[in-house]
Design a protein around this motif. Structure first.
Motif, mmCIF file in Angstrom:
data_model
loop_
_atom_site.group_PDB
_atom_site.id
_atom_site.type_symbol
_atom_site.label_atom_id
_atom_site.label_comp_id
_atom_site.label_asym_id
_atom_site.label_seq_id
_atom_site.Cartn_x
_atom_site.Cartn_y
_atom_site.Cartn_z
ATOM 1 N N ALA A 15 0.478 -16.285 -16.294
ATOM 2 C CA ALA A 15 0.201 -15.359 -15.341
ATOM 3 C C ALA A 15 1.508 -14.837 -14.745
ATOM 4 O O ALA A 15 2.968 -15.659 -14.740
ATOM 5 C CB ALA A 15 -0.189 -16.716 -14.108
ATOM 6 N N LEU A 16 1.561 -13.867 -14.568
ATOM 7 C CA LEU A 16 3.362 -13.305 -14.337
ATOM 8 C C LEU A 16 3.798 -13.686 -13.665
ATOM 9 O O LEU A 16 4.573 -13.256 -12.407
ATOM 10 C CB LEU A 16 3.411 -11.653 -14.580
ATOM 11 N N HIS A 17 2.535 -13.740 -11.797
ATOM 12 C CA HIS A 17 3.178 -14.216 -10.643
ATOM 13 C C HIS A 17 3.752 -16.297 -10.496
ATOM 14 O O HIS A 17 4.809 -16.398 -9.904
ATOM 15 C CB HIS A 17 2.356 -14.553 -9.598
ATOM 16 N N THR A 18 3.774 -16.786 -11.999
ATOM 17 C CA THR A 18 4.419 -17.700 -12.008
ATOM 18 C C THR A 18 5.724 -17.382 -13.001
ATOM 19 O O THR A 18 6.271 -18.681 -12.333
ATOM 20 C CB THR A 18 3.981 -18.760 -12.719
ATOM 21 N N LEU A 19 6.812 -16.626 -13.275
ATOM 22 C CA LEU A 19 7.106 -16.302 -14.184
ATOM 23 C C LEU A 19 8.198 -16.674 -13.017
ATOM 24 O O LEU A 19 9.101 -15.202 -11.996
ATOM 25 C CB LEU A 19 7.373 -15.124 -14.917
ATOM 26 N N PRO A 20 10.157 -17.214 -12.980
ATOM 27 C CA PRO A 20 10.292 -17.088 -11.994
ATOM 28 C C PRO A 20 11.255 -15.599 -12.565
ATOM 29 O O PRO A 20 11.411 -15.398 -14.074
ATOM 30 C CB PRO A 20 11.484 -17.981 -12.365
ATOM 31 N N LYS A 21 11.507 -15.509 -11.462
ATOM 32 C CA LYS A 21 12.264 -13.986 -11.778
ATOM 33 C C LYS A 21 13.478 -13.337 -10.468
ATOM 34 O O LYS A 21 13.293 -14.279 -9.616
ATOM 35 C CB LYS A 21 11.414 -12.533 -11.641
ATOM 36 N N GLY A 344 13.898 -21.883 -15.386
ATOM 37 C CA GLY A 344 11.973 -22.236 -15.288
ATOM 38 C C GLY A 344 11.593 -21.090 -16.179
ATOM 39 O O GLY A 344 10.333 -20.846 -16.047
ATOM 40 N N VAL A 345 12.235 -20.347 -16.352
ATOM 41 C CA VAL A 345 12.101 -18.763 -17.647
ATOM 42 C C VAL A 345 11.595 -19.798 -18.593
ATOM 43 O O VAL A 345 11.033 -19.282 -19.170
ATOM 44 C CB VAL A 345 12.738 -18.080 -17.968
ATOM 45 N N ASP A 346 12.424 -20.754 -18.869
ATOM 46 C CA ASP A 346 12.376 -21.377 -20.584
ATOM 47 C C ASP A 346 11.180 -22.360 -19.967
ATOM 48 O O ASP A 346 10.776 -22.060 -21.358
ATOM 49 C CB ASP A 346 13.600 -22.354 -20.500
ATOM 50 N N GLY A 350 7.675 -22.138 -22.363
ATOM 51 C CA GLY A 350 6.574 -23.084 -23.118
ATOM 52 C C GLY A 350 5.639 -23.751 -22.697
ATOM 53 O O GLY A 350 4.636 -24.094 -23.144
ATOM 54 N N GLU A 351 4.563 -23.019 -21.872
ATOM 55 C CA GLU A 351 3.497 -23.417 -20.924
ATOM 56 C C GLU A 351 2.634 -22.496 -21.978
ATOM 57 O O GLU A 351 2.405 -21.641 -23.298
ATOM 58 C CB GLU A 351 3.571 -22.973 -19.517
ATOM 59 N N PRO A 352 1.745 -23.687 -22.227
ATOM 60 C CA PRO A 352 0.408 -22.645 -23.382
ATOM 61 C C PRO A 352 -0.389 -21.450 -22.298
ATOM 62 O O PRO A 352 -0.015 -21.147 -21.448
ATOM 63 C CB PRO A 352 -0.951 -23.529 -23.038
ATOM 64 N N GLN A 353 -0.608 -20.874 -23.283
ATOM 65 C CA GLN A 353 -0.894 -19.679 -22.833
ATOM 66 C C GLN A 353 -2.727 -19.681 -22.507
ATOM 67 O O GLN A 353 -3.138 -19.818 -23.484
ATOM 68 C CB GLN A 353 -0.831 -18.731 -24.097
ATOM 69 N N ARG A 354 -2.628 -19.322 -21.650
ATOM 70 C CA ARG A 354 -4.192 -19.365 -20.450
ATOM 71 C C ARG A 354 -4.677 -18.037 -21.219
ATOM 72 O O ARG A 354 -3.545 -17.033 -20.750
ATOM 73 C CB ARG A 354 -4.150 -19.746 -19.492
ATOM 74 N N ALA A 355 -5.478 -17.504 -22.038
ATOM 75 C CA ALA A 355 -6.774 -16.551 -21.677
ATOM 76 C C ALA A 355 -6.970 -15.686 -20.223
ATOM 77 O O ALA A 355 -7.268 -17.060 -19.632
ATOM 78 C CB ALA A 355 -7.527 -15.945 -22.817
ATOM 79 N N MET A 356 -6.358 -14.381 -20.044
ATOM 80 C CA MET A 356 -6.563 -14.084 -18.728
ATOM 81 C C MET A 356 -6.074 -12.672 -18.416
ATOM 82 O O MET A 356 -5.556 -11.850 -19.135
ATOM 83 C CB MET A 356 -5.467 -14.623 -17.194
ATOM 84 N N THR A 357 -7.411 -11.848 -17.550
ATOM 85 C CA THR A 357 -6.579 -10.929 -16.919
ATOM 86 C C THR A 357 -5.717 -9.754 -16.673
ATOM 87 O O THR A 357 -5.011 -11.340 -16.301
ATOM 88 C CB THR A 357 -8.187 -10.035 -16.826
ATOM 89 N N VAL A 358 -5.399 -8.714 -16.307
ATOM 90 C CA VAL A 358 -3.982 -9.417 -15.188
ATOM 91 C C VAL A 358 -3.819 -9.636 -13.955
ATOM 92 O O VAL A 358 -5.004 -9.579 -13.261
ATOM 93 C CB VAL A 358 -4.414 -7.153 -15.150
#
Length: 374
Positions: A15-21, A344-346, A350-358
């Protein structure tokens, strides 16, 4: 940097909204929600152009003078609706709220206080209102908000010096401080070298140099900015790829490029998101921070830029994480904030990838609800 896979092969991921930036390219007026703009227009009894009431987001192109005039006319119409302290505070707060929802933990919002000075008693009260609300919004949202004071190419270079001195008086470290000095508006106007004195004033105060260059004009203008304004970052800078020597210099001097894909396409610089040369910049070793520029007119926010990088260029999560790192490392955030965000980015990677759409449904609620209201 992980090499991009084919554009069609990787449209899902974390999920891109959880990626710290960090968000380093967002204009004050242009950050407004379309619903907020309409409410401010109603509040002040002002009439908006149809493109901002029934046809949003507007169709834009700045390939020629007529296209830029249309963009500027819409921007000016929006700016004219900001007429008191409450309006200014609302814009800062909502920008912080929207960034917080998208995982942006550090925001450098760009403002030219000249535009709002007549309504609040001058440029000094105008910038102080923005800074005060930036401090309050930072405490309330968890997204730290700093300010870049920007001069306009459309005004005399002496006006830029006045703004540079104002920025210098409010220079500081951390949220609620002025951390940079910029130069915006149509880069085809004015002579860049004439603004060098203003940037020297800002640099002496410890402010980052963050002018626009390399979107509406090509690599030759990037070179002019490098020569005369000694930039730490370039607003856009994407067309530096047009000259290998200029791009080499950008990379060697570690100038961060604030790449805004949706802006590039909306203004006609590139015909599609796939044509934005983000992979070429990354392959050359350029430092890149994605930005939304003017969500009010382009209809997309920060996470949408990461989604485009994933969908149009096939960047995998490791590459997207590197873009987030670039935004953090290119920011003026204090060292402790940078360290926390990079950690936070690291952790995100490191989180397991979850299949999701955009991720747009999760992170662009304000944009989607506004479109539904049109």
């Amino acid at each position: 940097m992980t090499a991009p896979s084919s554009p069609a092969s990787n449209v899902t991921g974390r999920a891109l909204h959880t990626l710290p930036k960090a968000h380093l390219h967002l204009h004050f007026t242009g950050s407004m929600r379309i619903t907020t703009l309409r409410e401010l227009a109603d509040k002040h009894g002002l009439r908006l152009p149809p493109a901002l009431t029934t046809q949003w987001p507007p169709e834009l192109s700045a390939r020629d003078e007529r296209g830029w005039f249309r963009f500027q006319r819409l921007y000016d119409a929006a700016r004219a609706c900001v007429r008191d302290e409450a309006d200014m505070r609302r814009i800062v707060r909502e920008a912080a709220e929207d960034d917080a929802a998208e995982g942006s933990r550090w925001l450098e919002i760009q403002v030219d206080p000249t535009s709002y000075a007549p309504f609040v008693g001058g440029i000094t009260p105008a910038i102080e209102i923005v800074l005060d609300e930036a401090r309050a919004a930072s405490a309330d949202t968890g997204t730290q908000v700093a300010v870049v004071v920007a001069a306009s190419r459309m005004r005399h270079p002496l006006d830029a010096r006045t703004l540079a001195r104002l920025a210098a008086r409010h220079a500081g470290v951390g949220a609620g401080s002025v951390v940079g000095f910029g130069l915006s508006n149509d880069e085809r106007r004015g002579m860049t070298e004439d603004f060098a004195a203003a940037f020297r004033i800002a640099r002496r105060a410890g402010l980052a140099s963050v002018p626009h260059a390399g979107e509406l004009l090509g690599a030759d203008h990037v070179e002019v900015a490098l020569e005369h304004l000694a930039p730490d970052r370039l607003g856009h800078g994407v067309r530096s790829v047009e000259d290998p020597e200029v791009l080499r210099r950008v990379v060697e001097e570690q100038v961060v490029l604030e790449v805004c894909p949706t802006s590039n396409v909306a203004l006609g610089v590139y015909g599609s998101a796939a044509e934005v040369p983000l992979p070429r910049l990354l392959a050359a070793g350029a430092l890149v921070a994605l930005g939304a520029d003017d969500p009010l007119l382009f209809g997309s926010r920060l996470v949408d830029q990461y989604s485009l990088a994933r969908e149009a260029h096939g960047l995998d999560d490791a590459a997207l994480a590197q873009l987030a790192r670039g935004s953090i490392e290119g920011s003026q955030a204090p060292p402790d904030v940078r360290a926390r965000l990079l950690q936070g980015v690291d952790e995100w990677l490191g989180e397991p990838q979850r299949a999701m759409t955009v991720d747009r449904s999760a992170v662009s609620g304000a944009v989607c609800s506004a479109r539904d209201a049109v």
